[in-house]
Write a protein that holds these residues in place. Structure first.
Motif, PDB file in Angstrom:
ATOM      1  N   LEU A  46      14.911  30.235  27.438  1.00 57.89           N
ATOM      2  CA  LEU A  46      14.481  31.475  28.109  1.00 57.89           C
ATOM      3  C   LEU A  46      15.196  31.661  29.444  1.00 57.89           C
ATOM      4  O   LEU A  46      15.107  32.728  30.041  1.00 57.89           O
ATOM      5  N   LEU A 117       6.699  34.425  25.262  1.00 52.12           N
ATOM      6  CA  LEU A 117       6.916  33.222  24.453  1.00 52.12           C
ATOM      7  C   LEU A 117       5.687  33.028  23.566  1.00 52.12           C
ATOM      8  O   LEU A 117       4.553  33.079  24.059  1.00 52.12           O
ATOM      9  N   LEU A 146      10.648  35.008  22.933  1.00 50.52           N
ATOM     10  CA  LEU A 146      11.014  33.908  22.031  1.00 50.52           C
ATOM     11  C   LEU A 146       9.807  33.501  21.186  1.00 50.52           C
ATOM     12  O   LEU A 146       8.696  33.358  21.699  1.00 50.52           O
ATOM     13  N   THR A 211      17.695  31.259  17.311  1.00 45.56           N
ATOM     14  CA  THR A 211      18.330  30.700  18.510  1.00 45.56           C
ATOM     15  C   THR A 211      18.364  29.172  18.455  1.00 45.56           C
ATOM     16  O   THR A 211      18.518  28.513  19.473  1.00 45.56           O
ATOM     17  N   THR A 283      13.385  28.239  16.485  1.00 40.49           N
ATOM     18  CA  THR A 283      13.232  29.305  17.480  1.00 40.49           C
ATOM     19  C   THR A 283      14.011  30.554  17.082  1.00 40.49           C
ATOM     20  O   THR A 283      15.020  30.480  16.368  1.00 40.49           O
ATOM     21  N   ARG A 285      14.671  34.890  18.766  1.00 37.67           N
ATOM     22  CA  ARG A 285      14.419  35.798  19.879  1.00 37.67           C
ATOM     23  C   ARG A 285      14.386  37.242  19.402  1.00 37.67           C
ATOM     24  O   ARG A 285      15.071  37.615  18.448  1.00 37.67           O
ATOM     25  N   CYS A 287      15.683  40.481  20.112  1.00 30.10           N
ATOM     26  CA  CYS A 287      16.797  41.085  20.864  1.00 30.10           C
ATOM     27  C   CYS A 287      16.777  42.590  20.626  1.00 30.10           C
ATOM     28  O   CYS A 287      16.658  43.035  19.476  1.00 30.10           O
TER      29      CYS A 287
END
Length: 290
Positions: A46, A117, A146, A211, A283, A285, A287
């Motif tokens: 992050l 998160l 995330l 990620t 993980t 994200r 975007c």
């Protein structure tokens, strides 16, 4: 939906939450160094982003919630679980550093609110449609947020192949019993959907950009400390209850010897007991293209 309940295969109304809470807490405490490294990795991913709200979905008694609060000290950190008893334990454990939110998933995914998160460990696999669960979690992420999902990893190893009792390889047979029980548990969930459990692909399918995946080792060599031995004793007792009838007589007898709290064959006393496992975190994200 309860954290790490893949060790249980029980229905929520059958569960002694106090006993389960102690068991889950002890398990998470054994994994704390690994889980702490995982939270630091998430913080690095992050990288300086303004993290103001963190969710631990399927928090159980809140051990990881507390570690997330350590790693993200400026954020509101929320333990989310279906069990008020486990949430109360999480609140007390944290000394008030976290907040709690009771939610029955998957029905109440929409009530979680936005987050930077979201952490979820061994929880998604308790929901019939794992893809829908990930997609619902992704919907709560703020842009740049995330999602971290801890699933599978490596099963626990705690005894040598030959323990001087019964037929060597007991651990592998226990693993097989656990896997069969896990498959049955998944098949019996409401709205159960079979899916190739390719977690990065599932996160991508939820509209996120993967990620990275990392695995964090928990390695406690022999001779093992008492908390780990007590955890293993409880774990073996649960396995005896859950699928003991699927083992042969000899394996059941060996399990009973391992569960003996007085004798030197018992897991509480054996000098050859260790604790080795690995936690895998996937993980991705959210975007946005501006």
């Amino acid at each position: 939906m309860h954290h790490h309940a893949h060790h249980t295969h029980e229905h929520a109304h059958d569960i002694d939450w106090d006993a389960l809470s102690a068991h889950l807490e002890r398990e998470a405490e054994l994994h704390t160094p690994a889980l702490t490294r995982a939270t630091h990795w998430l913080s690095d991913l992050l990288g300086g982003a303004d993290v103001t709200r963190v969710l631990d979905v399927g928090s159980g008694p809140g051990v990881v919630t507390g570690l997330l609060a350590d790693a993200f000290q400026d954020a509101e950190v929320v333990a989310v679980d279906q069990s008020p008893a486990l949430l109360e334990r999480a609140r007390v454990r944290s000394g008030g550093r976290i907040t709690t939110q009771q939610a029955d998933l998957p029905d109440e995914f929409g009530t979680l609110g936005p987050a930077d998160l979201i952490w979820s460990a061994n929880a998604v696999h308790h929901l019939g449609d794992q893809q829908a669960a990930l997609t619902a979690l992704a919907a709560s992420l703020r842009p740049g947020g995330l999602l971290a999902v801890a699933e599978r990893g490596l099963p626990v190893r705690f005894l040598p192949r030959d323990i001087g009792l019964g037929r060597p390889g007991l651990q592998a047979r226990l693993d097989a019993g656990h896997e069969d029980g896990f498959t049955t548990m998944r098949a019996e969930l409401p709205g159960s959907v079979d899916r190739v459990e390719d977690w990065p692909a599932m996160l991508a399918c939820a509209g996120l950009v993967p990620t990275g995946t990392r695995t964090f080792l928990t390695d406690l060599p022999a001779p093992l400390g008492l908390p780990a031995r007590e955890y293993l004793h409880t774990r073996l007792a649960r396995q005896r209850d859950q699928f003991g009838e699927h083992l042969d007589d000899q394996d059941r007898a060996v399990l009973d010897a391992l569960l003996d709290t007085e004798g030197p064959t018992g897991i509480l006393w054996r000098s050859d007991a260790f604790y080795l496992t690995a936690t895998t975190v996937h993980t991705a994200r959210f975007c946005t293209t501006e």
